[in-house]
Design a protein around this motif. Structure first.
Motif, PDB file in Angstrom:
ATOM      1  N   ALA A  94      12.502  51.359  -0.106  1.00 30.59           N
ATOM      2  CA  ALA A  94      11.248  51.824   0.149  1.00 30.59           C
ATOM      3  C   ALA A  94      11.039  53.190   1.015  1.00 30.59           C
ATOM      4  CB  ALA A  94      10.605  50.792   1.070  1.00 30.59           C
ATOM      5  N   ALA A  95      11.826  53.607   1.713  1.00 34.94           N
ATOM      6  CA  ALA A  95      11.691  54.591   2.412  1.00 34.94           C
ATOM      7  C   ALA A  95      11.657  55.822   1.464  1.00 34.94           C
ATOM      8  CB  ALA A  95      12.524  54.889   3.444  1.00 34.94           C
ATOM      9  N   THR A  96      12.509  56.047   0.597  1.00 35.81           N
ATOM     10  CA  THR A  96      12.595  56.707  -0.467  1.00 35.81           C
ATOM     11  C   THR A  96      11.350  56.966  -1.413  1.00 35.81           C
ATOM     12  OG1 THR A  96      14.736  56.409  -0.847  1.00 35.81           O
ATOM     13  CG2 THR A  96      14.034  57.727  -2.343  1.00 35.81           C
ATOM     14  N   TYR A  97      10.875  55.738  -1.607  1.00 36.13           N
ATOM     15  CA  TYR A  97       9.645  55.611  -2.340  1.00 36.13           C
ATOM     16  C   TYR A  97       8.486  56.483  -1.679  1.00 36.13           C
ATOM     17  CZ  TYR A  97       5.820  53.525  -5.376  1.00 36.13           C
ATOM     18  OH  TYR A  97       5.039  53.109  -6.247  1.00 36.13           O
ATOM     19  N   PHE A 101       6.323  49.180  -1.564  1.00 36.14           N
ATOM     20  CA  PHE A 101       7.514  48.811  -2.053  1.00 36.14           C
ATOM     21  C   PHE A 101       7.324  48.862  -3.769  1.00 36.14           C
ATOM     22  CE2 PHE A 101       7.827  46.335   1.750  1.00 36.14           C
ATOM     23  CZ  PHE A 101       8.948  46.725   2.183  1.00 36.14           C
ATOM     24  N   PRO A 102       8.339  49.580  -4.376  1.00 39.92           N
ATOM     25  CA  PRO A 102       8.090  49.502  -5.850  1.00 39.92           C
ATOM     26  C   PRO A 102       8.344  47.862  -6.316  1.00 39.92           C
ATOM     27  CG  PRO A 102       9.958  50.936  -5.157  1.00 39.92           C
ATOM     28  CD  PRO A 102       9.556  50.384  -3.956  1.00 39.92           C
ATOM     29  N   TYR A 103       7.658  47.657  -7.417  1.00 39.42           N
ATOM     30  CA  TYR A 103       7.389  46.428  -7.690  1.00 39.42           C
ATOM     31  C   TYR A 103       8.507  45.516  -7.871  1.00 39.42           C
ATOM     32  CZ  TYR A 103       5.821  42.987 -11.245  1.00 39.42           C
ATOM     33  OH  TYR A 103       5.212  41.802 -11.578  1.00 39.42           O
ATOM     34  N   ILE A 104       9.603  46.015  -8.553  1.00 39.58           N
ATOM     35  CA  ILE A 104      10.875  45.169  -8.667  1.00 39.58           C
ATOM     36  C   ILE A 104      11.306  44.889  -7.322  1.00 39.58           C
ATOM     37  CG2 ILE A 104      13.369  45.416  -9.540  1.00 39.58           C
ATOM     38  CD1 ILE A 104      12.355  46.412 -12.245  1.00 39.58           C
ATOM     39  N   LEU A 105      11.294  45.988  -6.514  1.00 43.63           N
ATOM     40  CA  LEU A 105      11.777  45.941  -5.151  1.00 43.63           C
ATOM     41  C   LEU A 105      11.209  44.847  -4.526  1.00 43.63           C
ATOM     42  CD1 LEU A 105      14.230  47.807  -4.389  1.00 43.63           C
ATOM     43  CD2 LEU A 105      12.680  48.880  -2.808  1.00 43.63           C
ATOM     44  N   MET A 106       9.855  44.753  -4.324  1.00 45.33           N
ATOM     45  CA  MET A 106       9.104  43.518  -3.781  1.00 45.33           C
ATOM     46  C   MET A 106       9.415  42.313  -4.254  1.00 45.33           C
ATOM     47  SD  MET A 106       6.506  43.586  -1.739  1.00 45.33           S
ATOM     48  CE  MET A 106       6.566  42.174  -0.784  1.00 45.33           C
ATOM     49  N   VAL A 107       9.810  42.215  -5.549  1.00 44.85           N
ATOM     50  CA  VAL A 107      10.536  40.996  -6.338  1.00 44.85           C
ATOM     51  C   VAL A 107      11.889  40.510  -5.612  1.00 44.85           C
ATOM     52  CG1 VAL A 107      11.183  40.004  -8.372  1.00 44.85           C
ATOM     53  CG2 VAL A 107       8.986  41.378  -8.584  1.00 44.85           C
ATOM     54  N   LEU A 108      12.536  41.693  -5.355  1.00 42.03           N
ATOM     55  CA  LEU A 108      13.824  41.540  -4.747  1.00 42.03           C
ATOM     56  C   LEU A 108      13.628  40.886  -3.619  1.00 42.03           C
ATOM     57  CD1 LEU A 108      16.119  44.202  -6.351  1.00 42.03           C
ATOM     58  CD2 LEU A 108      16.109  41.922  -7.007  1.00 42.03           C
ATOM     59  N   VAL A 109      12.812  41.497  -2.629  1.00 43.50           N
ATOM     60  CA  VAL A 109      12.769  41.002  -1.076  1.00 43.50           C
ATOM     61  C   VAL A 109      12.390  39.544  -1.067  1.00 43.50           C
ATOM     62  CG1 VAL A 109      10.950  41.131   0.596  1.00 43.50           C
ATOM     63  CG2 VAL A 109      11.840  43.281  -0.387  1.00 43.50           C
ATOM     64  N   ILE A 110      11.455  38.943  -1.970  1.00 42.06           N
ATOM     65  CA  ILE A 110      11.179  37.754  -1.948  1.00 42.06           C
ATOM     66  C   ILE A 110      12.078  37.054  -2.577  1.00 42.06           C
ATOM     67  CG2 ILE A 110       9.156  36.156  -2.571  1.00 42.06           C
ATOM     68  CD1 ILE A 110       7.594  38.599  -3.081  1.00 42.06           C
ATOM     69  N   VAL A 111      12.875  37.387  -3.596  1.00 40.14           N
ATOM     70  CA  VAL A 111      14.060  36.514  -4.128  1.00 40.14           C
ATOM     71  C   VAL A 111      15.105  36.464  -3.077  1.00 40.14           C
ATOM     72  CG1 VAL A 111      15.915  36.610  -5.779  1.00 40.14           C
ATOM     73  CG2 VAL A 111      13.546  37.051  -6.371  1.00 40.14           C
ATOM     74  N   ALA A 112      15.308  37.646  -2.410  1.00 38.57           N
ATOM     75  CA  ALA A 112      16.241  37.409  -1.256  1.00 38.57           C
ATOM     76  C   ALA A 112      16.031  36.397  -0.138  1.00 38.57           C
ATOM     77  CB  ALA A 112      16.392  38.727  -0.464  1.00 38.57           C
ATOM     78  N   ILE A 113      14.500  36.215   0.222  1.00 38.61           N
ATOM     79  CA  ILE A 113      14.014  35.311   1.152  1.00 38.61           C
ATOM     80  C   ILE A 113      14.262  33.783   0.570  1.00 38.61           C
ATOM     81  CG2 ILE A 113      12.143  34.525   2.514  1.00 38.61           C
ATOM     82  CD1 ILE A 113      11.373  37.294   2.581  1.00 38.61           C
ATOM     83  N   LEU A 114      13.782  33.568  -0.735  1.00 38.92           N
ATOM     84  CA  LEU A 114      13.705  32.156  -1.334  1.00 38.92           C
ATOM     85  C   LEU A 114      15.080  31.872  -1.998  1.00 38.92           C
ATOM     86  CD1 LEU A 114      10.310  32.677  -2.749  1.00 38.92           C
ATOM     87  CD2 LEU A 114      10.812  31.631  -0.601  1.00 38.92           C
ATOM     88  N   ILE A 139       4.043  36.442  -6.450  1.00 37.86           N
ATOM     89  CA  ILE A 139       3.416  37.424  -5.413  1.00 37.86           C
ATOM     90  C   ILE A 139       3.286  38.582  -5.378  1.00 37.86           C
ATOM     91  CG2 ILE A 139       3.880  37.379  -2.844  1.00 37.86           C
ATOM     92  CD1 ILE A 139       5.441  34.737  -3.037  1.00 37.86           C
ATOM     93  N   ALA A 140       4.518  39.245  -6.174  1.00 37.94           N
ATOM     94  CA  ALA A 140       4.346  40.595  -6.121  1.00 37.94           C
ATOM     95  C   ALA A 140       3.424  41.392  -7.191  1.00 37.94           C
ATOM     96  CB  ALA A 140       5.691  41.231  -6.790  1.00 37.94           C
ATOM     97  N   GLY A 141       2.677  40.398  -7.971  1.00 37.77           N
ATOM     98  CA  GLY A 141       1.675  40.851  -8.806  1.00 37.77           C
ATOM     99  C   GLY A 141       0.316  40.571  -8.122  1.00 37.77           C
ATOM    100  N   ILE A 142       0.274  39.946  -6.739  1.00 38.69           N
ATOM    101  CA  ILE A 142      -0.890  39.835  -6.301  1.00 38.69           C
ATOM    102  C   ILE A 142      -1.846  41.148  -5.887  1.00 38.69           C
ATOM    103  CG2 ILE A 142      -2.024  39.076  -3.838  1.00 38.69           C
ATOM    104  CD1 ILE A 142       0.017  36.678  -4.099  1.00 38.69           C
ATOM    105  N   PRO A 143      -1.143  42.103  -5.422  1.00 40.87           N
ATOM    106  CA  PRO A 143      -1.953  43.306  -5.020  1.00 40.87           C
ATOM    107  C   PRO A 143      -2.616  43.929  -6.078  1.00 40.87           C
ATOM    108  CG  PRO A 143       0.277  43.527  -4.088  1.00 40.87           C
ATOM    109  CD  PRO A 143       0.425  42.387  -4.998  1.00 40.87           C
ATOM    110  N   GLY A 144      -2.055  43.898  -7.359  1.00 42.29           N
ATOM    111  CA  GLY A 144      -2.772  44.532  -8.268  1.00 42.29           C
ATOM    112  C   GLY A 144      -4.210  43.893  -8.663  1.00 42.29           C
TER     113      GLY A 144
END
Lengths: 310, 355, 292
Positions: A285-288, C136-149, C162-167
């Motif tokens: 995220a920081a890089t981005y 967060f880049p889109y895929i990264l946002m997805v990974l964050v949530i997957v990591a939690i769930l 969830i990652a698609g909500i902001p758009g």
């Protein structure tokens, strides 16, 4: 210029705090924390409770969340990203070289995406509605529909298995070739589309017609007069594009065995090693963030219409 | 009446037997519309421009005058296309030029300025870069010499502090300054012909006079011919030696400025002058608007395009107007009109007495 | 009576929706994309009847067989019929599209409506939240949530939703801000309509067409990312016949059994391509201004 940069940096503060909160919460939200996970079933209940208590204290899991957050940020500031529970070593030790690898892959892919995307986009705009334009548009639509991992596998299948042009287990630069091409070609599609649209827009402007009226050749019109304007538009996309490339790298790395942070992230999530996951997410995220900041500043610097000091 | 005749003697126009600088014959420019329809924005236009002459081309917006101006330089872009006609510049056929010859010709022998000066300057290039470009590419000057040339050119068109302005970007200029820069670029290589397409329409009224003055003086100094495209009869009255009036893609009347403004032969020109209050000659005459609007160029009938709005036709009940195109009628030397009623109306004009 | 009839056109104009459908059918992109989508839906609905084999039936004797009349697309590493598995995979594909799009579109639209029409405070809270998500880049946002769930089909779909909500939130908010100033909204308010009424009955219908176009483009992207997630082992888990997950095991056999890779890959590619081209066509029909 400095003022502009300072203002941009100031605007980043809430976003940075937000990112830190998200990565911090990632760990806090997890139903079973890693400490409990490690000892579940391996010790007697009493011993386990004791061991867990000690470890929880060590990782400050017994403090209220805002204190934990403070400690988290404080440690980050001093360059301490924590210790990977699975790898049993500081996260930064593993992350360092992998981060460099991912950056190399991303930059190589970006270079390919830019060269291919800009060339096809500009040619399509100049030869509008020709077979070249139609082909470029169709391939572009293929590009946005093609899953990166399948494209990567196809490249291996065609070039390593069928044609035998490339070694099955490549080394050095050869190892970079296929993942960079797979990632780069897919990201070339949106760049090509934007380059085409903005080039068509610019070529229809009055100043192009005026330049034509004063004797600029069609080549000079495209290269000297239209290209700089179109490139500025493309630049705004490249910041976002790096995010896609970074995300794409997370998936591509696994296929090609490229030892970057993406490959590590996938493993870390499977291992439920949250310190590691957290660190990878944070550093990406920081890089981005930095890349987008640089792209914005570059944009402001290149486009004279953006008033820097207002 | 006799005074008029005296004024009619040519001031700057070329003698009749000498080849004009630019000779346009039968020029037709067509646009292909969606659904296969065609629109002829310029139809069968004949026009000469003499060396050093200022020719005013007048018409309402939508009359095809801008397309005509662009057609001369072969600047019309698809879906538009020059489909017929010849353009001779000093005897050379412009239509037959190769891409290389064309760009050399556009760069050296002709210049063009446009209605919106600010959108005609590249927003991401410095003023100096744009002014120096013709010197650099056509004259093959060194970068340094071209840059110095740009400063001189800007000074010549009256830009204050030209040494600083070469570093400016277009959005930092006012409209008037931008048009001065465009003039500097167009005149950089001392062309023989300058085409100005509504050069003052987008500018403040106070600036308009200055720009027109600059145009006239620059052209006079360099001996450059000027084709001044405008909808403003006042501008024409002030600058032009000769006037051509365009309606629905055709030049309906053409002649020296004095007779055109005082004794127009075509009902449309009469209407235009009637609608323009400041021309003064016919003081006390009731101003009249021309009823109706410009016709849809893609749906023209066989007859005169002006016929539906024409007072003369209504008054004299001429049937031929709606059936066929009028042929050019010579009203007096160097003055012709495209109208069935023209002869009749000029017959009652005292000017007819002239030899 | 006859007088009234005279006033009516000789050929009755078809109702609005029928004219709209006719316009859709004239667009080649809509026709091609729509055909692919309808085929997918039919396959998903009638999978048990169309598929020649049980998609889970292991048959070690028939493992890694190339395509033949017996197995149209060959078999995988444990002898399952790939053709049958691909057909059942369409169910996963459509499920993913529907679930992810419902999550992103419903929550995103709601947030966007509230942000666009609500008070300054709610707007800035929502927009800051969205800024952080977009950092967060889109895929990264997805990974964050997957990591939690934790990794699974459902958590994968929820994460991508969830990652698609902001758009959606951004799109709807800016559309609302534009529509809000229009005369018909002002007059609705002047006529005494409640805020909620204005939001859902006046504003929402007017932001619908950009929403549909966005939906048409974000669905294939969501499907693409979900299958990527399965492919790296963080989404659908084998042996489910989801196309991305099918590639996890078969990629090991790339050198000996290419059909096990190209089958699911092409299925994914064609389906996503169909949705994308449908989106292109819909955009041209619904929003002709934005087409280049």
């Amino acid at each position: 210029m400095l003022q502009y940069v300072a203002r941009r940096l100031l605007l980043l503060i809430p976003v940075v705090i937000g990112i830190l909160l998200v990565t911090f919460l990632m760990k806090a939200l997890i139903p079973t924390d890693a400490v409990t996970a490690i000892y579940s079933g391996t010790l007697s209940e009493k011993d386990a409770a004791e061991a867990i208590a000690t470890l929880r204290a060590k990782y400050h899991l017994d403090l209220p969340w805002y204190q934990q957050f403070y400690i988290y940020v404080r440690d980050l500031m001093s360059g301490d990203f924590g210790e990977s529970i699975r790898l049993r070593k500081p996260v930064m030790d593993e992350l360092g070289y992998r981060y460099v690898n991912t950056i190399i892959l991303t930059l190589a892919a970006l270079a390919i995406a830019l060269v291919v995307g800009l060339t096809t986009g500009i040619l399509a705009a100049v030869k509008r509605n020709s077979w070249l334009d139609v082909t470029a548009t169709t391939i572009g639509l293929f590009g946005i529909s093609m899953p990166a991992f399948f494209f990567g596998l196809l490249l291996i299948l065609v070039f390593a298995v069928w044609l035998r042009w490339l070694p099955v287990v490549p080394r050095g630069t050869m190892a970079l070739l296929l993942p960079a091409v797979a990632l780069g070609l897919i990201e070339a599609a949106p760049i090509s589309q934007v380059a085409r649209t903005s080039m068509i827009d610019v070529l229809g402007r009055d100043y192009i017609q005026a330049a034509r009226a004063r004797g600029a050749s069609e080549f000079a019109l495209v290269v000297r007069h239209a290209l700089p304007n179109a490139l500025i538009v493309v630049l705004t996309l490249v910041g976002l594009q790096i995010g896609n490339l970074l995300g794409g790298a997370f998936i591509i790395e696994a296929i090609f065995g490229w030892h970057g942070i993406g490959e590590l992230a996938v493993n870390a999530i499977e291992w439920r090693d949250f310190t590691l996951t957290q660190a990878i997410i944070l550093i990406s995220a920081a890089t981005y963030l930095v890349v987008n900041l640089v792209a914005d500043i570059l944009y402001a610097w290149l486009d004279p219409r953006v008033e820097l000091n207002s | 009446m006799m005074a008029m005749q005296q004024i009619e003697t040519p001031q700057t126009g070329s003698p009749k037997n000498v080849q004009p600088l630019l000779r346009i014959t039968g020029l037709t420019t067509e646009f292909r519309l969606e659904g296969g329809r065609r629109l002829q924005a310029v139809q069968d236009v004949d026009l000469d421009i003499g060396a050093g002459e200022i020719l005013g081309l007048v018409g309402e917006s939508g009359s095809g005058k801008s397309v005509f101006a662009q057609s001369i330089l072969r600047l019309v872009q698809p879906p538009g296309q020059v489909v017929a006609g010849a353009i001779a510049f000093e005897g050379r056929s412009v239509m037959d030029m190769s891409a290389r010859e064309l760009s050399r010709w556009r760069g050296r022998d002709v210049g063009m300025i446009f209605q919106q000066p600010q959108s005609c300057l590249n927003p991401v290039r410095r003023i100096g870069w744009q002014v120096a470009e013709p010197l650099l590419l056509q004259e093959k000057l060194s970068r340094k010499a071209a840059w110095a040339g740009a400063v001189d050119l800007l000074r010549a068109v009256g830009i204050p502090a030209p040494e600083e302005k070469v570093l400016a970007y277009p959005h930092q200029l006012s409209g008037g300054q931008a048009q001065r820069v465009m003039i500097a670029i167009a005149l950089a290589l001392k062309p023989k012909l300058l085409i100005a397409d509504e050069p003052t329409t987008a500018l403040d009224v106070t600036i308009q006079a200055q720009i027109l003055e600059l145009l006239r003086e620059s052209c006079r100094m360099l001996g450059t011919s000027l084709l001044l495209v405008t909808h403003d009869l006042g501008v024409v009255a002030r600058l032009a030696d000769r006037v051509a009036v365009m309606y629905a893609g055709r030049i309906v009347e053409e002649g020296p400025v004095e007779t055109m403004l005082t004794a127009p032969a075509h009902p449309y020109t009469q209407g235009l002058i009637g609608a323009a209050p400041q021309l003064g000659q016919a003081r006390g005459v009731r101003l009249k608007d021309i009823p109706g609007t410009i016709p849809d160029l893609s749906r023209l009938g066989a007859g005169c395009a002006f016929a539906p709005r024409c007072d003369a036709r209504a008054g004299q009940n001429l049937e031929s107007c709606t059936l066929s195109q009028p042929l050019p009628v010579s009203i007096r030397p160097r003055h012709r009109a495209l109208c069935f009623a023209a002869k009749a109306s000029s017959a009652v004009s005292p000017c007819e007495i002239s030899p | 009576m006859s007088v009234i009839l005279l006033d009516e056109p000789l050929v009755p104009t078809p109702p609005r929706w029928r004219r709209f459908v006719a316009r859709l059918l004239r667009n080649p992109s809509v026709v091609v994309g729509g055909t692919i989508l309808i085929l997918l839906i039919l396959l998903a609905l009638f999978a048990p009847w169309v598929a020649p084999y049980d998609p889970f039936k292991v048959n070690p004797v028939q493992r890694l067989k190339p395509p033949s009349w017996l197995h149209l697309m060959g078999t995988d590493e444990v002898g399952r019929d790939l053709f049958s598995r691909l057909i059942f995979g369409s169910r996963y594909f459509l499920l993913i599209c529907i679930v992810t799009a419902s999550i992103s579109a419903s929550i995103g639209t709601l947030l966007g409506l509230i942000a666009g029409a609500g008070s300054v405070v709610t707007e800035s809270i929502i927009m800051r939240l969205i800024d952080v998500m977009l950092a967060f880049p889109y895929i990264l946002m997805v990974l964050v949530i997957v990591a939690i769930l934790g990794p699974s089909l459902w958590t994968g779909m929820i994460s991508i939703g969830i990652a698609g909500i902001p758009g959606y939130a951004r799109l709807v908010r800016s559309a609302v801000l534009t529509v809000k100033r229009e005369d018909y909204v002002v007059s609705a308010r002047a006529l005494g309509a409640s805020e909620a009424d204005i939001l859902f009955r006046t504003i929402l219908p007017n932001v619908l067409s950009p929403l549909i176009v966005y939906l048409a483009f974000s669905m294939p992207l969501a499907a693409l990312v979900t299958s990527s997630l399965s492919f790296i082992g963080l989404g659908t888990q084998p042996p489910a016949p989801e196309w991305g997950a099918m590639l996890v095991n078969s990629r090991t056999y790339l050198f000996s059994a290419w059909w096990a890779v190209t089958g699911p890959g092409m299925a994914l590619f064609i389906s996503i391509f169909g949705l994308n081209i449908l989106g292109n066509g819909l955009r041209d029909v619904l929003d002709p201004r934005s087409a280049a």
